[in-house]
Design an enzyme around this catalytic site. Structure first.
Site, PDB file in Angstrom:
ATOM      1  N   CYS A   1       0.831  -1.204   0.000  1.00 44.04           N
ATOM      2  CA  CYS A   1       0.000   0.000   0.000  1.00 44.04           C
ATOM      3  C   CYS A   1       0.864   1.252   0.000  1.00 44.04           C
ATOM      4  CB  CYS A   1      -0.855   0.047   1.250  1.00 44.04           C
ATOM      5  SG  CYS A   1      -1.671  -1.475   1.621  1.00 44.04           S
TER       6      CYS A   1
ATOM      7  N   LYS B   1       4.780  -3.847  -6.250  1.00 45.44           N
ATOM      8  CA  LYS B   1       6.200  -3.569  -6.497  1.00 45.44           C
ATOM      9  C   LYS B   1       7.041  -3.685  -5.234  1.00 45.44           C
ATOM     10  CE  LYS B   1       9.505  -2.162  -9.240  1.00 45.44           C
ATOM     11  NZ  LYS B   1       9.972  -3.254 -10.116  1.00 45.44           N
TER      12      LYS B   1
HETATM   13  C1  F6R Z   1       9.563  -9.781  -9.552  1.00 47.34           C
HETATM   14  C2  F6R Z   1       9.912  -8.844  -8.526  1.00 47.34           C
HETATM   15  C3  F6R Z   1       9.929  -9.306  -7.117  1.00 47.34           C
HETATM   16  C4  F6R Z   1      10.972  -8.506  -6.319  1.00 47.34           C
HETATM   17  C5  F6R Z   1      10.897  -8.856  -4.822  1.00 47.34           C
HETATM   18  C6  F6R Z   1      11.973  -8.133  -4.045  1.00 47.34           C
HETATM   19  O1  F6R Z   1       9.692  -9.212 -10.823  1.00 47.34           O
HETATM   20  O2  F6R Z   1      10.162  -7.706  -8.805  1.00 47.34           O
HETATM   21  O3  F6R Z   1      10.172 -10.667  -7.025  1.00 47.34           O
HETATM   22  O4  F6R Z   1      12.245  -8.794  -6.815  1.00 47.34           O
HETATM   23  O5  F6R Z   1       9.649  -8.515  -4.324  1.00 47.34           O
HETATM   24  O6  F6R Z   1      11.903  -6.764  -4.211  1.00 47.34           O
HETATM   25  P1  F6R Z   1      13.122  -5.822  -3.951  1.00 47.34           P
HETATM   26  O7  F6R Z   1      14.170  -6.089  -4.964  1.00 47.34           O
HETATM   27  O8  F6R Z   1      12.556  -4.445  -4.049  1.00 47.34           O
HETATM   28  O9  F6R Z   1      13.617  -6.133  -2.557  1.00 47.34           O
END
Ligand code: F6R
Length: 601
Positions: A2, A596
């Site tokens: 969120c 994201k």
């Molecule tokens: C898939 C994706 C997720 C992130 C994961 C970790 O495309 O983006 O698997 O890699 O949620 O996120 P970060 O890199 O922001 O710690």
């Protein structure tokens, strides 16, 4: 996860609804299950408009732009507690309709708090953890506490990692609290803005007021007070100029941000090259790494990048490193007697809760350093790691990580070459060649990937295999296909496939196999095991006649360096996934159910 955004002006602003909508679009990579706004006007009245769906969808229905006011909140939800629905959407109001709040994060004792509040006579309407905030503060206010005390006591009651904002229709002031989730404030001319997203603040002002955990900010349009929420002592902190580029977030001329971000890959690698080749950034790190074992961790795509990174560090620089899932770090370190290891955390957002938990466990058990390989430097990990290795990819908007994955693995490659003792000019040359080869591979294989996308579009399940170095590539390829194609695609080490999963093979069962030419000694045998059972082999390989001849479909990457081949193979898998998403009519930027930045356990 969120996200919320809130702004207070010194007078009514008839564009409030549009301002909130624009901020919502900025936040929409954080959640799109539901969207809601609250707008307050000078007559001590407010409206809440909310529903299930993305900003675009909800705005189309509820027309946010018609609402003017002097303060407003927008919240976007990524459902954890309570299904996406109008009632579970935020912001929430209290029982009397005087207070409003919105939050980001995870309130883990939501059920016991709901019960307590219900017993005290509160009318809880939703199943959403965010609703706790407004009622619990209301409860303390009803008991005669001052607003500051009510917020402090609520903070003590509410367990989990979160940030929230709270507004009273009878006061110009608002309050926001940070506990383990990102929160940024900014001061403009005649307004103050607070949001869980730095870029949403930067859209309005570059005068940023950094906030730390266990702090609350009380603000109106012109003044603010930051307090430590436990001691309630006020903290003097002036706004700082922030020169990050909030980069206008247009996807044009591309059809999606994923496409745009894939197209940016060569430029972003080049920026990474320039940054690391022209600085002494890695020298300091070398001294730290010589003092203790290196443990690497990351989630999802960042875990796959970490895994490929361990192959690079091991093969190129001869370093023995361990890679663990973040949720395993606690158990892995608890029983280990050596307390000198260093932890390299890999994260695009710098906010992933699982990784933050891993850092906390690491700090409990080890005296070593935390090195952050981070894209968003203004994040919690960006601000709290002992060393930072920026991945210099600019903001990534599309939920599936593409350009950030590539820069993570290229950075591992640069780091491995550096630790091996390669000269800067050699590293420079190698990365320039990699960029050239990657661009060429994209061009050379475009038609083949389109025709493969056509063939795979109707498939719901398949396997993708890699051998040793290319095993992490298979994992990342499969993750992208799951994420944007909704395919049940499993990645495996190709040697493991015969130990059970081979039973799945029947006529025309498709297998994608990523293999270097050197490993054909093994992978040709894996190909044959599948083909003799009438499965179909689609190989992505370095140039090799035997692999070509033995595959039903072969996509050749003309790259002699195995490490660079591995990186490029994932780039092609990103392109293939995007092509399939377009053909299936899936919006690759916002895959269902995921967000994201995952700031919950
Ligand atoms: C898939 C994706 C997720 C992130 C994961 C970790 O495309 O983006 O698997 O890699 O949620 O996120 P970060 O890199 O922001 O710690």
């Amino acid at each position: 996860m969120c996200g919320f955004f809130t702004i207070v002006f010194n007078k009514e602003n008839r564009n409030m609804g549009s301002i909130l909508k624009n901020a919502g679009e900025r936040l929409s990579y954080r959640g799109y299950d539901s969207t809601g706004i609250a707008v307050f006007n000078e007559n001590e009245k407010f409206i809440i408009r909310k529903d299930k769906g993305s900003v675009e969808k909800v705005d189309k229905k509820l027309k946010f732009s018609q609402y003017g006011g002097y303060k407003g909140i927008i919240q976007l939800r990524w459902a954890t507690y309570g299904k996406p629905s109008k009632i579970n959407a935020q912001p929430h109001k209290d029982c009397t309709g005087r207070y409003v709040s919105a939050h980001n994060g995870n309130i883990i004792n939501v059920h016991s708090l709901f019960e307590k509040l219900k017993k005290a006579g509160h009318r809880i309407k939703s199943e959403n953890d965010g609703e706790v905030v407004v009622h619990i503060i209301e409860d303390y206010l009803n008991k005669g506490k001052s607003l500051n005390d009510a917020v402090k006591l609520s903070y003590k009651d509410i367990k989990g990692d979160y940030a929230f904002c709270f507004a009273d229709k009878k006061s110009r002031k608002m309050i926001a609290v940070k506990k383990g989730s990102s929160l940024f404030a900014g001061k403009g001319n005649g307004f103050i803005v607070v949001s869980s997203d730095l870029y949403a603040v930067l859209d309005h002002t570059n005068k940023i007021i950094p906030l730390k955990d266990s702090e609350m900010i009380e603000f109106d349009s012109d003044d603010y007070t930051i307090r430590n929420i436990i001691s309630m002592e006020s903290i003097k902190r002036s706004p700082e100029n922030n020169f990050l580029n909030p980069c206008i977030m247009y996807k044009r001329p591309y059809d999606s941000f994923m496409e745009k971000e894939i197209s940016e890959v060569p430029t972003k690698i080049d920026l990474l090259r320039e940054y690391y080749v022209s600085s002494n950034h890695l020298n300091k790190l070398k001294r730290t790494l010589s003092k203790g074992k290196l443990i690497i961790t990351g989630s999802g795509t960042s875990y796959n990048a970490s895994l490929l990174g361990t192959y690079f560090l091991n093969r190129i620089s001869g370093i023995d490193v361990a890679v663990h899932l973040p949720s395993d770090i606690n158990d892995r370190l608890k029983y280990v007697r050596d307390k000198s290891s260093n932890l390299l955390v890999v994260s695009q957002s710098g906010e992933t809760k699982d990784v933050k938990n891993a850092i906390d466990s690491f700090r409990n058990y080890s005296k070593g350093k935390v090195i952050g390989m981070i894209n968003n430097l203004a994040s919690t990990m960006g601000m709290t790691s002992d060393y930072i290795l920026p991945t210099i990819s600019d903001m990534e908007i599309s939920v599936p990580a593409t350009k950030t994955f590539i820069n993570q693995v290229v950075l591992f490659y640069i780091l491995s070459l550096f630790l091996k003792g390669e000269s800067k000019s050699n590293i420079d040359k190698k990365i320039k060649l990699l960029i050239k080869s990657l661009k060429k591979a994209k061009k050379d294989t475009d038609e083949q990937l389109s025709s493969l996308a056509n063939k795979l579009i109707k498939r719901d399940f398949m396997h993708i295999l890699g051998y040793s170095l290319t095993y992490p590539c298979a994992k990342e390829g499969a993750l992208k296909m799951k994420e944007v194609n909704y395919m049940n695609i499993e990645a495996m080490h190709s040697s493991e496939f015969k130990h059970g999963p081979l039973a799945l093979i029947k006529r025309k069962y498709p297998i994608i196999l990523i293999t270097t030419a050197k490993d054909k000694h093994y992978t040709l045998s894996h190909i044959n095991e599948i083909q003799t059972r009438n499965g179909i082999i689609i190989s992505i390989s370095q140039k090799d006649k035997d692999i070509e001849k033995n595959s039903d479909i072969n996509i050749t990457i003309n790259e002699k360096d195995e490490n660079c081949f591995a990186i490029i193979s994932v780039y092609l898998m990103q392109i293939l996934s995007l092509k399939i998403a377009y053909k299936k009519g899936i919006n690759p930027d916002q895959p269902r159910n995921i967000s994201k930045t995952i700031t919950v356990d």
